[in-house]
Design an enzyme around this catalytic site. Structure first.
Site, PDB file in Angstrom:
ATOM      1  N   GLY A  49       2.643   4.369   7.579  1.00  0.00           N
ATOM      2  CA  GLY A  49       2.291   5.751   7.281  1.00  0.00           C
ATOM      3  C   GLY A  49       0.949   5.863   6.566  1.00  0.00           C
ATOM      4  CB  THR A  68      -0.892   0.018   1.262  1.00  0.00           C
ATOM      5  OG1 THR A  68      -1.719  -1.139   1.253  1.00  0.00           O
ATOM      6  CG2 THR A  68      -1.767   1.257   1.316  1.00  0.00           C
ATOM      7  CD  GLU A  75       1.450  -1.724   4.568  1.00  0.00           C
ATOM      8  OE1 GLU A  75       1.204  -0.843   3.720  1.00  0.00           O
ATOM      9  OE2 GLU A  75       2.148  -1.507   5.580  1.00  0.00           O
ATOM     10  CG  ASP A  91       4.108  -2.582   1.274  1.00  0.00           C
ATOM     11  OD1 ASP A  91       3.844  -1.502   0.714  1.00  0.00           O
ATOM     12  OD2 ASP A  91       3.573  -2.940   2.338  1.00  0.00           O
TER      13      ASP A  91
END
Length: 220
Positions: free
Chosen positions: A96, A28, A103, A81
């Site tokens: 963040g 992400t 994740e 990632d």
């Protein structure tokens, strides 16, 4: 090169780590968005993706890339990632974008974690970037007090943010994380903590670092 150009550079470079015919783990964030856009150029060569967030799922599906439920997948060869910080051992701070728990779940399915980042994310010691922690709301004050007591960190709730899991994010400033594995193990035991954004146990095996000289590959 601008930071956006560096992100696009490493997003493209990550395609070399995608195993044809496999399911790809997708993270992400803005750097990963560049990877997703690049991945669309070879979408017919993969079986699909396991995604770590609603936003990434939407972007993957908009490109026509099938997104699989993680519960239907036993393992994946690679998870790609970004990171908010990465040290010279491959340990990272992530979260963040408030997707740290998912994740970590997708990273746990993967045989290899490939981190894509620009050179500003490489640090000697983790902690300059505020450490994200996903917390069940009723434990927020308790967790923040404990960070102050145990680590001398200044913690605050990230305003206006609810995770995809319906929880809040506590950001902790003023830390120097010299032993990421030990701190990750400790904080994850605190009641109310869903997960801490230290990726020590699930550290990167490879980092593709965008620099003004091109992509630098770090192996850990």
């Amino acid at each position: 090169m601008t930071q956006d150009e560096l992100k696009a550079l490493v997003g493209q470079a990550a395609l070399a780590h995608v195993v044809p015919g496999s399911i790809v783990g997708v993270g992400t964030g803005s750097t990963v968005n560049c990877f997703i856009d690049a991945l669309a150029t070879m979408k017919d060569q993969i079986r699909g993706a396991v995604s770590s967030s609603v936003k990434s799922t939407e972007r993957l599906q908009a490109h026509g890339i099938p997104v699989l439920d993680s519960n239907t997948v036993e393992s994946i060869p690679v998870y790609i990632d970004g990171a908010d910080e990465i040290d010279h051992q491959g340990c990272m701070i992530k979260g963040g974008g408030a997707a740290l728990t998912r994740e970590k779940i997708v990273a746990d399915l993967a045989e290899r974690f490939v981190c894509i980042a620009d050179e500003s994310k490489l640090v000697d010691v983790l902690g300059a970037f505020p450490l994200p922690v996903e917390v069940i709301p009723m434990a927020a004050a308790q967790v923040m007090r404990r960070f102050a007591t145990v680590y001398g960190g200044q913690a605050s709730v990230r305003a206006g943010v609810t995770t995809d899991n319906g929880n809040i994010i506590v950001d902790v400033r003023g830390l120097k994380i010299t032993d990421p594995l030990a701190m990750e193990a400790e904080v994850n035991q605190w009641p109310g903590v869903v997960t801490v954004g230290i990726f020590g146990r699930h550290k990167a095996k490879v980092c593709l670092l965008g620099t003004s000289q091109g992509v630098r590959t770090l192996d850990f």
